[in-house]
Design an enzyme around this catalytic site. Sequence first.
Site, PDB file in Angstrom:
ATOM      1  N   LYS A   1       3.872   0.832   9.863  1.00 34.03           N
ATOM      2  CA  LYS A   1       4.053   2.054   9.083  1.00 34.03           C
ATOM      3  C   LYS A   1       3.417   3.251   9.784  1.00 34.03           C
ATOM      4  O   LYS A   1       3.934   4.356   9.713  1.00 34.03           O
ATOM      5  CB  LYS A   1       3.426   1.873   7.698  1.00 34.03           C
ATOM      6  CG  LYS A   1       4.346   1.153   6.733  1.00 34.03           C
ATOM      7  CD  LYS A   1       3.809   1.195   5.315  1.00 34.03           C
ATOM      8  CE  LYS A   1       2.773   0.142   5.096  1.00 34.03           C
ATOM      9  NZ  LYS A   1       2.367  -0.022   3.705  1.00 34.03           N
TER      10      LYS A   1
ATOM     11  N   GLU B   1       0.870  -1.159   0.000  1.00 37.28           N
ATOM     12  CA  GLU B   1       0.000   0.000   0.000  1.00 37.28           C
ATOM     13  C   GLU B   1       0.916   1.220   0.000  1.00 37.28           C
ATOM     14  O   GLU B   1       1.784   1.340   0.869  1.00 37.28           O
ATOM     15  CB  GLU B   1      -0.891  -0.003   1.251  1.00 37.28           C
ATOM     16  CG  GLU B   1      -1.891   1.113   1.176  1.00 37.28           C
ATOM     17  CD  GLU B   1      -2.871   1.147   2.340  1.00 37.28           C
ATOM     18  OE1 GLU B   1      -2.834   0.242   3.181  1.00 37.28           O
ATOM     19  OE2 GLU B   1      -3.648   2.110   2.390  1.00 37.28           O
TER      20      GLU B   1
ATOM     21  N   ARG C   1       4.749 -13.025   9.766  1.00 37.55           N
ATOM     22  CA  ARG C   1       5.423 -11.765   9.482  1.00 37.55           C
ATOM     23  C   ARG C   1       6.712 -11.684  10.280  1.00 37.55           C
ATOM     24  O   ARG C   1       6.906 -12.401  11.250  1.00 37.55           O
ATOM     25  CB  ARG C   1       4.520 -10.570   9.762  1.00 37.55           C
ATOM     26  CG  ARG C   1       4.110 -10.386  11.203  1.00 37.55           C
ATOM     27  CD  ARG C   1       2.997  -9.361  11.337  1.00 37.55           C
ATOM     28  NE  ARG C   1       3.400  -8.029  10.957  1.00 37.55           N
ATOM     29  CZ  ARG C   1       2.795  -7.312  10.000  1.00 37.55           C
ATOM     30  NH1 ARG C   1       1.792  -7.796   9.334  1.00 37.55           N
ATOM     31  NH2 ARG C   1       3.203  -6.099   9.731  1.00 37.55           N
TER      32      ARG C   1
END
Length: 566
Positions: free
Chosen positions: A283, A49, A273
């Site tokens: 983020k 993204e 992850r």
Amino acid sequence: MWKKIIFAVQKSSKNMEEEKKTLNFLEEIIEEDLRSGKVDSILTRFPPEPNGYLHLGHAKSLCINFGLAQKYGGKTNLRYDDTNPTKEDTEYVDAIKEDIKWLGFKWEKELYASDYFQQLYDWAEQMILKGQAYVDDQTQEEISAGRGTIDKPGTESPWRNRTPEENLRLFREMRDGKYADGEKVLRAKIDMAHPNMMFRDPILYRIKHAHHHRTGDKWCIYPMYDYTHGQCDSIEHITHSICTLEFDVHRPLYDWFIKTLDIYPSHQYEFARLNLTYTLMSKRKLLELVQKGLVSGWDDPRMPTLCGVRRRGYTADALKMFCDKIGVSKRDQLMDIQLLEWCVRQDLNARSNRYMVVQDPVRLTIVNWPQGQVEWFDCPLNPAEPEGATRRVPFTGELLIERADFMEDAPNKFFRLKPGGEVRLKYTYIIKCEEMVKDADGRIVELRCSYDPSTRPGAGEWRSVKGTIHWVSRAHAKEVELRNYDRLFTLADMSQVPEDRDYKDFLNPESLVLATGYAEPALLEDKSGLAVQFERTGYYIADPDGTPEHPVFNKTVSLKDSYKPE
Ligand code: ATP
Ligand code: MG
């Protein structure tokens, strides 16, 4: 807590039989799919993204997606997941491409979820006409409240049984900008009592009167992640859509849309992850650090972003080595950042140039050195290549050494310089400490030493002493600014920030310590573009903030660490 840290170091093996055994679960799936003919070749995608810079976690995802495609002769698309116009920006789009190129990966096609807005819209109309979607006038709060809980079924919206014709009209009005943000949404009509909450009439579209970085003001309704991702995969014929574990609850819905729309059956697979000690990789939080000025920017060398670690001197090869070592697993792990640092050292040790730099100097005078004489030594740039390039290092009777390399009341095991003791000045002569000069406060200001001319390397028989120290010629030394970096956070497991504390409370006040270095002149001529080794100290890389008059170096990682991967 340390027990939780896992070192999943995979042994690389040339032996085919053994290699077979060490296939990770994704490789097993892919090999089976290729063998059974389910797919002819594989196509993966990396779906960032564009709302921030890539970080070390993304490097793992990149290595997996591109790595699998490379291994099995397939391809990887770069697809921006740009369905949230308020947070996204072309600045991020460009930075992401730069970072992927830096890692050395080549994507097949550069695509955007927004490329498919029209197709997604058409499918939504198709679902409406089939009675599979409806326009809901409830507020966000009403919708959330109506979804129920895991133990309690949800309640149906009062707007759930609108006719397809009415839904179509309202949806088109939504698209045409007739309604304000939040006034209406489009929802799938599935099952408000479904045991998987994801199926309780998920939202497909919301209204957002916002400028999109690519489609401009063409759209004021934007599709939700779940309605978008699988369909984009399907349009591109992605064979293996690999994402992180938190998406496993979304997978049934991913499959449901593909089945309902009867389109190419892409499949989703989840891996754990990457979490690293002393590191945050959200983020949102990284953006907050930047916006509050707690770091100098996304590329602050303390940031876990790819542009940050690059500025810090980490190499793409070191990151790939790290991703290879941690492997792919289906269990969440907290990896030790020391393993990453070890990889950085491994890579730099093999290929970085060496220079001598003194950080906390004390004067060393060679009393029997001919007045004013300068002797130039040709020293290897990298001792691993004995026949390789050299740099010229000036030696004089006035030197600087590290204050810590001398000790007045030295214990037996101290092999560096001490009163009456001998040491070799790296690449040059053995010297002997004859006398110390102190100032009025008793602080040593000068060490007077004699040198033994017969100990010049290559001059005669080699004589060994226990200690070797680095040095620079005082008259030739270049002053450089050193930015000595340490971990950004003081808490090893940043997922364990207590409820009543903020993650910013754990910022390390000593994550940046400035110092002055006195460098041999050749350092400033280095053209390698890579971090260099300051001998006996650590790896450092020239920072773009530096100028010829005021060079600046960032500390990449210290030279030694007791850490060894298992
Ligand atoms: P963040 O939570 O930091 O905002 P994200 O998951 O929203 O990250 P995306 O841009 O959506 O960031 O991620 C692109 C891809 O990278 C996704 O497939 C995502 O699963 C993967 N990814 C993100 N963070 C990690 C991580 N820590 N480890 C491995 N893969 C990750
Ligand atoms: Mg995401």
